[in-house]
Structures are given as C-alpha cells and as structure tokens.
Enzyme design. Structure first.
Site, short mmCIF file in Angstrom:
data_model
loop_
_atom_site.label_atom_id
_atom_site.label_comp_id
_atom_site.label_asym_id
_atom_site.label_seq_id
_atom_site.Cartn_x
_atom_site.Cartn_y
_atom_site.Cartn_z
N LYS A 37 -27.03 7.16 8.90
CA LYS A 37 -27.74 6.50 7.76
C LYS A 37 -26.49 6.04 6.77
O LYS A 37 -25.31 6.75 6.50
CB LYS A 37 -28.58 7.36 7.19
CG LYS A 37 -28.11 8.55 6.43
CD LYS A 37 -29.25 9.71 6.23
CE LYS A 37 -28.78 10.86 5.74
NZ LYS A 37 -29.68 12.11 5.69
N ARG A 131 -40.13 16.80 0.40
CA ARG A 131 -39.51 15.47 0.28
C ARG A 131 -40.25 15.06 1.48
O ARG A 131 -41.31 14.89 1.36
CB ARG A 131 -37.91 15.48 0.78
CG ARG A 131 -37.13 14.88 -0.05
CD ARG A 131 -35.71 15.20 0.15
NE ARG A 131 -35.34 15.01 1.71
CZ ARG A 131 -34.03 14.92 2.09
NH1 ARG A 131 -33.03 14.89 1.16
NH2 ARG A 131 -34.09 14.97 3.34
N TYR A 247 -7.60 1.54 -20.86
CA TYR A 247 -8.55 1.60 -21.98
C TYR A 247 -8.62 2.54 -22.73
O TYR A 247 -8.60 3.86 -22.30
CB TYR A 247 -10.27 1.25 -21.11
CG TYR A 247 -10.54 0.16 -20.92
CD1 TYR A 247 -10.39 -0.87 -21.51
CD2 TYR A 247 -10.63 -0.28 -19.51
CE1 TYR A 247 -10.86 -2.20 -21.33
CE2 TYR A 247 -11.11 -1.54 -19.05
CZ TYR A 247 -10.93 -2.52 -19.84
OH TYR A 247 -11.32 -4.01 -19.64
N MET A 296 -12.59 -0.85 -13.88
CA MET A 296 -13.30 -1.34 -12.88
C MET A 296 -12.70 -1.69 -11.72
O MET A 296 -13.41 -1.14 -10.51
CB MET A 296 -14.32 -2.78 -13.32
CG MET A 296 -15.36 -2.99 -12.47
SD MET A 296 -16.11 -4.54 -13.02
CE MET A 296 -16.99 -4.08 -14.36
C1 LIG Z 1 -28.86 13.10 6.41
C2 LIG Z 1 -29.67 13.99 7.39
C3 LIG Z 1 -29.05 14.76 7.99
C4 LIG Z 1 -27.58 14.96 8.05
O1 LIG Z 1 -27.37 16.05 7.17
P1 LIG Z 1 -25.66 16.44 6.83
O2 LIG Z 1 -25.75 17.56 5.63
O3 LIG Z 1 -25.06 15.32 6.19
O4 LIG Z 1 -25.04 17.00 7.99
C5 LIG Z 1 -29.57 15.55 9.10
N1 LIG Z 1 -31.27 15.26 9.04
C6 LIG Z 1 -31.74 14.57 8.17
C7 LIG Z 1 -33.37 14.45 8.29
C8 LIG Z 1 -31.12 13.84 7.12
O5 LIG Z 1 -31.61 13.21 6.38
#
Ligand SMILES: *Cc1c(COP(=O)(O)O)cnc(C)c1O
Length: 348
Positions: A37, A131, A247, A296
C-alpha cells in the site's frame, strides 16, 4: 530526452528480496506476503511488486481499489488484496470485473459485496485495534456466513511493543478461526512475525521490514537497508566567517567555509526536523552535515570533508531507518512514506 530530476531513490532489489525471504523464514510454517500500500511505502509499488513477484511472492496487500488499479498488468489479480474493502459501488464493480479480492471490514461492506454478486474475498476481524474490521460480536451474522472467505485476518495494535494486548488479540483471533472457515489465516505484520509461531497462522503480512525497517530488536541483524536516497549538488559556494546560512539565519559560519547547495527539501519529505541534524555523504564516504534550516527544495551542507566536490556531483543521504528515526524524531514508516514524488524511482 527528458530532463532528469536532481534527486533519485535507488532501490537495492537484492536487499528487498533477501528481506522478504528472511521474513518468510521467520514466519515458520506460514508464507510471507507483502504490504505494498501507499506506493509500497513510497518506494514505488510497480518496481517493488515486480521484484517480489519474480522472487515468488503471491500475496500483495494494497489499501484502496485505486491502488490495485495502478498495479494492473504487473501482478496477477488473484494475488492482490484490497485492505480497505469495497468503499462504494464503483469500487465493487471494479473489483468484481477484475476478480480482485477485497477485505470485508463490516456488515455494510459484506452486504455491498454480496448484493453485487462478488465472489472470493478476505475478512478482517477486529480483535482490539478498533479501526477497520468486523467486531467479533457480528461474526455470527448470516451475511458473514454467506461470504466465501480466502484470508481470515486481524491486525495487531501494538506488535512493536511488549504489550499484553498482543496475547489478548492473538487469543481472540484464534477464537475467530474456530468460527470462520478460510483458506488462510493471517495476523502478523513485520513486528508480529517475531512475536512467536502462535502469531503466524498460514500467511504473514510484512510491510515495513521488507523495506528495511526494524520495528523490534529481534529483527536487528536480520533486515537490510533497501533504499538509497541520492541528491545532486546544484552549487558550491564559499562563505565568509560571520555569514549566516538559510532561512532565519540559524547557522553562522565561525570561520570561512565551503558549502554545497543540494536539491532536496521539505517538499520532498526531507522535513525541517532534519535542520542542523541531517547528514549527507560523498560517494567516497566523506560526511557532510546539514547546515541551518531545510528549505522547500534546497538544503545546504558543509563541504569541509570533501572540498573537491562540484555542482552535478551526487551525494547519498544518511537514511538508515532505525538511526534516522532516532535523530529526526520521525517514525520509520514516516521516513519511508514521506519521500516525495520528485524523487526519480529508476526501475530496479
Ligand atoms: C500496513 C499493514 C500491514 C503491514 O504492516 P507493517 O507494520 O508495515 O509490517 C499488515 N497488515 C495490514 C492490515 C496493514 O494495514
């Protein structure tokens, strides 16, 4: 020819594969998938997925349907899973048409998926993170019984800590396994993998540690750094004693000094947390401390240790994840995902 940006994120694909293999070994009888992701935590999902798929990975987790769409043609749709599930009818139609599995996170999503005639899916059960995920009290609902569940999963809230919540969540997850038939059972993220075999099920879901992150001491010495951010010098200048740099004039030269201006700033995810703290290195290893504020899209470094450097030379950013987190106060997750769009991400 298109101009190249003056910053690039080099990917060590051998280190990536070796981390994935090692996490697979640490997962015992379970196989390791890959959380890709957020553009594979900023590394570039298409290149990461290509490398891992070639190495044999066949479980890729993205957050949204739109992220799955970006990987079309790169990975077998049946090897992909959309963690946030079908958020609306457009997602549902897309996932069904491509035969990509969503993770069902609520009765509402279960209803949406079943009404549309969706097939195989995954199911996220909430065992304590509050969550996304179906509450355990709803597991007996008839909508859940109608789902064709491939991966039954839950997610740990505190795997990177020694918290009683870990054992509590594991126990609840084992309870759900008795109630829901699935092909695979999955609980552990990177940190969860080293909590012990009773956290493994049949499939683990590392993200951070694939990319070089070390969330628990047990992973020290097991995981290799994967990314190398690099940036070009745009200008070299000589500054007199008493002059200030950047800056708000937070740095004053106490003697004449040579400095380099590099094309990296907070717009690239090199946040102001690094002001006066960050470090770059020349290709021959000379250490070049950051001077004054991060702008920046510019940072000034001290060239005392490498006065021969000139405009156009490339420098490495000191970005070893556990150490960089300690220095900057940012998490290893933030350090990875912050690295912005302006970095070139050359194909591995
Ligand atoms: C992001 C995520 C992971 C991976 O977690 P890490 O701590 O980066 O290894 C695994 N399962 C779910 C549901 C996630 O959202």
């Amino acid at each position: 020819m298109k101009p190249e940006p003056p910053l690039r994120l080099v990917l060590d694909s051998e280190a990536l594969v070796s981390n994935w293999r090692r996490l697979g070994e640490l997962s015992g009888k379970a196989r390791a998938g890959a959380a890709v992701k957020a553009d594979a935590y900023g590394l570039g999902a298409s290149r990461v997925v290509q490398v891992l798929a070639k190495a044999g990975c066949r479980d890729f987790f993205v957050a949204y349907a739109a992220e799955a769409a970006e990987l079309e043609g790169i990975v077998d749709p049946s090897h992909m899973c959309v963690l946030h599930g079908p958020l609306n009818d457009a997602d549902t139609a897309f996932l069904i048409a491509r035969k990509i599995r969503p993770t069902i996170n609520s009765l509402e999503q279960a209803q949406r998926w079943l009404v549309a005639g969706g097939g195989a899916c995954d199911l996220m059960v909430d065992t304590g993170i509050n969550r996304l995920g179906l509450p355990m009290s709803e597991l007996g609902n008839e909508l859940v019984a109608r789902l064709e569940v491939q991966v039954l999963m839950s997610h740990l809230a505190s795997a990177d800590e020694d918290s009683p919540l870990n054992a509590q969540q594991r126990a609840r997850w084992i309870e759900t396994r008795a109630l829901i038939k699935a092909r695979d059972y999955s609980l552990a993220n990177s940190a969860g993998i080293v909590l012990g075999p009773e956290y493994h099920g049949t499939l683990t879901r590392p993200g951070l540690s694939l990319y070089g992150g070390i969330p628990r001491p047990e992973l020290e010495g097991e995981i290799a750094q994967v990314i190398r951010p690099q940036v070009a010098i745009m200008q070299v200048r000589d500054v007199d004693a008493g002059e200030t740099i950047g800056y708000n004039a937070t740095f004053t030269a106490s003697s004449p000094m040579r400095v380099g201006v590099v094309a990296l700033g907070y717009a690239d995810g090199y946040l102001r947390a690094w002001s006066g703290k960050g470090m770059l290195r020349s290709s021959d290893g000379a250490v070049l401390p950051v001077l004054g504020r991060i702008s920046m899209d510019m940072t000034v470094v001290n060239l005392f240790a490498a006065p021969h450097l000139k405009a156009g030379d490339w420098l490495d950013l000191d970005y070893s994840l556990p150490q960089a987190a300690g220095i900057s106060g940012l998490s290893q997750y933030e350090l990875l995902t912050l690295l912005g769009r302006r970095f070139a991400r050359p194909q591995a």
